[in-house]
Scaffold this motif. Structure first.
Motif, mmCIF file in Angstrom:
data_model
loop_
_atom_site.group_PDB
_atom_site.id
_atom_site.type_symbol
_atom_site.label_atom_id
_atom_site.label_comp_id
_atom_site.label_asym_id
_atom_site.label_seq_id
_atom_site.Cartn_x
_atom_site.Cartn_y
_atom_site.Cartn_z
ATOM 1 N N ARG A 32 0.828 -1.207 0.000
ATOM 2 C CA ARG A 32 0.000 0.000 0.000
ATOM 3 C C ARG A 32 0.864 1.259 0.000
ATOM 4 N NH1 ARG A 32 -2.532 -2.639 4.203
ATOM 5 N NH2 ARG A 32 -1.859 -1.053 5.677
ATOM 6 N N LYS A 36 0.970 3.993 -2.948
ATOM 7 C CA LYS A 36 0.645 5.390 -2.656
ATOM 8 C C LYS A 36 1.787 6.320 -3.069
ATOM 9 C CE LYS A 36 -0.625 8.464 1.151
ATOM 10 N NZ LYS A 36 -0.872 8.562 2.593
ATOM 11 N N TYR A 97 0.442 -2.121 -11.062
ATOM 12 C CA TYR A 97 0.124 -2.836 -9.823
ATOM 13 C C TYR A 97 -0.362 -4.249 -10.135
ATOM 14 C CZ TYR A 97 -2.507 -4.557 -5.889
ATOM 15 O OH TYR A 97 -2.991 -5.378 -4.902
ATOM 16 N N ILE A 158 -7.278 -1.992 -3.280
ATOM 17 C CA ILE A 158 -6.770 -1.213 -2.147
ATOM 18 C C ILE A 158 -7.551 -1.569 -0.886
ATOM 19 C CG2 ILE A 158 -6.550 1.122 -1.209
ATOM 20 C CD1 ILE A 158 -6.043 2.044 -4.144
ATOM 21 N N ARG A 162 -6.092 -3.435 2.617
ATOM 22 C CA ARG A 162 -6.278 -2.901 3.962
ATOM 23 C C ARG A 162 -6.768 -3.959 4.931
ATOM 24 N NH1 ARG A 162 -9.095 2.457 1.943
ATOM 25 N NH2 ARG A 162 -7.248 3.691 1.559
#
Length: 165
Positions: A32, A36, A97, A158, A162
């Motif tokens: 992540r 980002k 990704y 995403i 998490r």
């Protein structure tokens, strides 16, 4: 003008193994973080290139021609084609990704989306209604559509990252 995207290609090439290794090691926090940071850096990089090309579009065209009419039309074309260039950083990172985490089908789809699924049909349809301007504006429309598709595909990823431990 797409050659000006070379810094992004290098950034993506660094992003791929870092993301892939960390995804494989189940270090989802680092995945992540890498996603980002790479998105921010790529967006800032391409935005800087975008600003330079917008400010110096006339000078860029003067490299290729001395004809004032061609320079004027070329300057308009450059600005129209590059209209939404800042979103391409995100789009390229998003496509990268899926490649990095071994999801070939979404990666393949996103790699083809901009040029094949959006740009070519737009190029066949939009100029029919808007003439030469339709050619130029097919580029940013395709870029916008591919960025939206990338966002729609990346958001669930995403969210899933998490929730991973």
């Amino acid at each position: 003008f797409r050659v000006s995207f070379m810094p992004l290609f290098g950034l993506i090439q660094g992003f791929l193994p870092i993301t892939g290794f960390n995804y494989g090691a189940r270090n989802f926090a680092r995945v992540r973080e890498t996603l980002k940071k790479t998105t921010v850096i790529s967006t800032l990089t391409i935005s800087g290139i975008y600003i330079l090309l917008m400010l110096f579009s006339r000078q860029v065209m003067e490299v290729f021609s001395t004809d004032p009419a061609l320079i004027k039309e070329g300057q308009f074309a450059v600005r129209a084609i590059l209209l939404v260039t800042p979103v391409l950083g995100f789009q390229m990172v998003g496509a990268g990704y899926f490649q990095a985490v071994g999801k070939a089908l979404p990666s393949f789809f996103l790699a083809l989306a901009r040029q094949i699924f959006f740009f070519l049909p737009l190029l066949l349809i939009v100029p029919h209604y808007y003439g030469l301007n339709g050619v130029w504006f097919s580029f940013p429309i395709a870029d916008s559509l591919s960025a939206m598709v990338t966002l729609l595909m990346l958001l669930p990823e995403i969210k899933r990252l998490r929730t991973q431990v």
